[in-house]
Design an enzyme around this catalytic site. Structure first.
Site, PDB file in Angstrom:
ATOM      1  N   GLN A 131      -5.667  -2.360 -25.944  1.00 34.13           N
ATOM      2  CA  GLN A 131      -5.923  -2.210 -27.380  1.00 34.13           C
ATOM      3  C   GLN A 131      -4.614  -1.999 -28.130  1.00 34.13           C
ATOM      4  O   GLN A 131      -3.960  -0.971 -27.939  1.00 34.13           O
ATOM      5  CB  GLN A 131      -6.832  -0.988 -27.583  1.00 34.13           C
ATOM      6  CG  GLN A 131      -7.123  -0.646 -29.015  1.00 34.13           C
ATOM      7  CD  GLN A 131      -7.881   0.667 -29.142  1.00 34.13           C
ATOM      8  OE1 GLN A 131      -7.688   1.565 -28.322  1.00 34.13           O
ATOM      9  NE2 GLN A 131      -8.729   0.785 -30.135  1.00 34.13           N
ATOM     10  N   GLY A 132      -4.239  -2.938 -28.973  1.00 35.27           N
ATOM     11  CA  GLY A 132      -2.992  -2.816 -29.734  1.00 35.27           C
ATOM     12  C   GLY A 132      -3.253  -2.374 -31.155  1.00 35.27           C
ATOM     13  O   GLY A 132      -3.202  -3.186 -32.085  1.00 35.27           O
ATOM     14  N   TYR A 133      -3.585  -1.101 -31.325  1.00 38.20           N
ATOM     15  CA  TYR A 133      -3.829  -0.546 -32.663  1.00 38.20           C
ATOM     16  C   TYR A 133      -2.608   0.258 -33.131  1.00 38.20           C
ATOM     17  O   TYR A 133      -1.975  -0.082 -34.101  1.00 38.20           O
ATOM     18  CB  TYR A 133      -5.065   0.369 -32.637  1.00 38.20           C
ATOM     19  CG  TYR A 133      -6.408  -0.315 -32.869  1.00 38.20           C
ATOM     20  CD1 TYR A 133      -6.639  -1.615 -32.459  1.00 38.20           C
ATOM     21  CD2 TYR A 133      -7.456   0.356 -33.477  1.00 38.20           C
ATOM     22  CE1 TYR A 133      -7.873  -2.228 -32.656  1.00 38.20           C
ATOM     23  CE2 TYR A 133      -8.690  -0.240 -33.692  1.00 38.20           C
ATOM     24  CZ  TYR A 133      -8.892  -1.530 -33.286  1.00 38.20           C
ATOM     25  OH  TYR A 133     -10.111  -2.116 -33.494  1.00 38.20           O
ATOM     26  N   SER A 134      -2.306   1.372 -32.402  1.00 37.90           N
ATOM     27  CA  SER A 134      -1.289   2.325 -32.889  1.00 37.90           C
ATOM     28  C   SER A 134       0.114   1.740 -32.888  1.00 37.90           C
ATOM     29  O   SER A 134       0.466   0.945 -32.016  1.00 37.90           O
ATOM     30  CB  SER A 134      -1.287   3.568 -32.008  1.00 37.90           C
ATOM     31  OG  SER A 134      -2.551   4.136 -31.981  1.00 37.90           O
ATOM     32  N   SER A 171      -2.715   1.890 -23.904  1.00 30.88           N
ATOM     33  CA  SER A 171      -3.145   2.232 -22.534  1.00 30.88           C
ATOM     34  C   SER A 171      -3.246   0.982 -21.667  1.00 30.88           C
ATOM     35  O   SER A 171      -3.856  -0.003 -22.087  1.00 30.88           O
ATOM     36  CB  SER A 171      -4.518   2.915 -22.563  1.00 30.88           C
ATOM     37  OG  SER A 171      -4.472   4.058 -23.382  1.00 30.88           O
ATOM     38  N   GLU A 253     -15.596   2.694 -29.774  1.00 29.45           N
ATOM     39  CA  GLU A 253     -14.637   3.460 -28.967  1.00 29.45           C
ATOM     40  C   GLU A 253     -14.975   4.952 -29.060  1.00 29.45           C
ATOM     41  O   GLU A 253     -14.985   5.675 -28.062  1.00 29.45           O
ATOM     42  CB  GLU A 253     -13.208   3.210 -29.465  1.00 29.45           C
ATOM     43  CG  GLU A 253     -12.166   3.982 -28.665  1.00 29.45           C
ATOM     44  CD  GLU A 253     -10.735   3.715 -29.120  1.00 29.45           C
ATOM     45  OE1 GLU A 253     -10.527   3.071 -30.147  1.00 29.45           O
ATOM     46  OE2 GLU A 253      -9.810   4.183 -28.402  1.00 29.45           O
ATOM     47  N   GLU A 372      -8.921  16.122 -36.102  1.00 22.88           N
ATOM     48  CA  GLU A 372      -8.738  16.413 -37.532  1.00 22.88           C
ATOM     49  C   GLU A 372      -9.237  15.235 -38.375  1.00 22.88           C
ATOM     50  O   GLU A 372      -9.898  15.423 -39.405  1.00 22.88           O
ATOM     51  CB  GLU A 372      -7.247  16.675 -37.854  1.00 22.88           C
ATOM     52  CG  GLU A 372      -6.687  17.969 -37.283  1.00 22.88           C
ATOM     53  CD  GLU A 372      -6.274  17.839 -35.816  1.00 22.88           C
ATOM     54  OE1 GLU A 372      -6.393  16.730 -35.240  1.00 22.88           O
ATOM     55  OE2 GLU A 372      -5.835  18.848 -35.237  1.00 22.88           O
TER      56      GLU A 372
END
Ligand SMILES: Cc1cc2nc3c(=O)[nH]c(=O)nc-3n(C[C@H](O)[C@H](O)[C@H](O)COP(=O)(O)OP(=O)(O)OC[C@H]3O[C@@H](n4cnc5c(N)ncnc54)[C@H](O)[C@@H]3O)c2cc1C
Length: 388
Positions: A131-134, A171, A253, A372
């Protein structure tokens, strides 16, 4: 006998005959899990046989349509299958971001061609996804991402995207075959300039660098894209409308991560932890009450979610509650284990499993969006608090 009773007795009989005894043992470490993919090496014959048999029946993705490798089970039948697997302690035959995250997004937003191409491969465990999000400057503020995809019409290569940028905390990027990736295709608007792109990790220009964790493992990577050429038709959904796909996937997710709150069996601890200390015993009892309440709440929420009836913020609520519960569970296991549980690598414990598992739970309230951020979403969308 109802149809569901018949389904239960047939499922029970099939599982008894087909689930190898080794696959009914609890998972001890990541090595016991089967991630599939084109470079996968099975840890045992039993692991291979179990996956093959479940794939043949469409039970790696039981509720997906048959055309895409599933079994077309109704939610009630899928629940029976889950219960019958839990009854004999059967392991999941496949751990896969394709199944838990990308698959649902493709089913909703993918073109017919993309569904036919990718879903059966995901169901069979033939393709491993990351997963290439962050990005270094875009985690909680995900829509601030800067990895750029420029549309290029070339004489030599036809139409494609040229991707440049960096992802972080990806990951298993070094083990994955393909990535589902958020890229910026327009800078005019923060949320409406993002596209959801799929590409092969062996494409020239993709590189990864592992990051070591506190637990001693290293499943994370920094991922770099340097002039990566991606065919145009590998965008899922509309160009510049990838934020909708991204959010839908995040719901799945968060639902998956929330599931950690249910623990390996029924989620309670009293049957396996019986500390002498009366205060600790009381804490275990209090935990078990909360775990049972969470299990009941999950059942209701997950059914509503699958039926498309859940509030959009409910995955956030579940993710928050589930991950906090899972952290509490491992705190109690450590407290009950005393100094033995702190063993890392010694004569008493070669793997330091309790300590490693405990440390891993610290990440539960960060991955998939921090606690949060989930609380902010709940405050805004459910409680209607001003300024949240
Ligand atoms: C185990 C694990 C696996 C992961 N796997 C992947 C992966 O495969 N692919 C991927 O793309 N990413 C992955 N991530 C990254 C994860 O999604 C991000 O770490 C997460 O979204 C938080 O972003 P950040 O690290 O940039 O923290 P920041 O956004 O910098 O946040 C730092 C702190 O500030 C708080 N904060 C930030 N903004 C607010 C706000 N508005 N209100 C209140 N508090 C706020 C946060 O809650 C947090 O406590 C993974 C992370 C972990 C821990």
């Amino acid at each position: 006998m109802t149809d569901l009773d018949t389904f239960r007795s047939e499922t029970r009989a099939w599982l008894e005959t087909n689930c190898p005894p080794e696959m009914r043992e609890p998972v001890q470490s990541e090595k016991d899990m089967c991630w599939g993919g084109r470079n996968w090496t099975f840890q045992s014959d039993a692991q291979r046989v179990w996956l093959e048999r479940m794939v043949e029946r469409g039970w790696t993705v039981p509720h997906w349509p048959r055309d895409y490798g599933g079994a077309g089970l109704s939610p009630a039948e899928a629940k029976v299958l889950k219960e019958e697997m839990a009854r004999i302690g059967a392991r999941s035959p496949l751990s896969s971001f394709g199944i838990s995250m990308l698959g649902p997004a493709l089913l909703k937003f993918g073109s017919d061609e993309q569904k036919k191409r990718f879903l059966p491969e995901i169901a069979r465990g033939e393709i491993r996804w990351c997963q290439g999000y962050s990005e270094p400057g875009a985690g909680s503020d995900l829509a601030g991402l800067q990895t750029k995809a420029e549309a290029v019409s070339g004489e030599e290569g036809g139409d494609h995207w040229l991707v440049n940028g960096q992802k972080v905390w990806t990951s298993y990027a070094d083990k994955a075959d393909w990535i589902f990736c958020l890229v910026r295709t327009s800078s005019e608007s923060k949320h409406s300039g993002i596209s959801f792109l799929l590409f092969d990790m062996t494409t020239p220009g993709v590189s990864t660098k592992p990051i070591l964790l506190i637990s001693g493992n290293s499943p994370f990577c920094e991922t770099f894209f340097d002039d990566v050429r991606v065919p145009k038709d590998q965008v899922v959904g509309e160009v510049n409308r990838g934020w909708d796909v991204a959010k839908y996937l995040l719901g799945h997710e968060r639902e998956m991560i929330a599931g950690m709150g249910l623990g390996a069996t029924d989620g309670t601890l009293g049957s396996i932890l019986r500390p002498d200390d009366p205060f600790l015993r009381a804490e275990v009892a209090a935990f078990d009450v909360d775990a049972l309440a969470f299990a009941a709440m999950s059942e209701r929420f997950f059914e509503m979610f699958k039926a498309g009836e859940a509030h959009p913020a409910s995955p956030s609520m579940m993710k928050y509650a589930g991950t906090e519960l899972n952290k509490r569970r491992h705190e109690l296991v450590m407290a009950a284990g005393g100094s033995d549980a702190l063993e890392w690598d010694s004569e008493r414990s070669s793997e330091g499993k309790a300590a490693r598992d405990w440390l891993r739970t610290k990440a539960n309230s960060i991955e998939g969006g921090t606690s949060e951020i989930q609380l902010n979403i709940v405050a805004k969308h459910i409680l209607g608090l001003p300024g949240a």
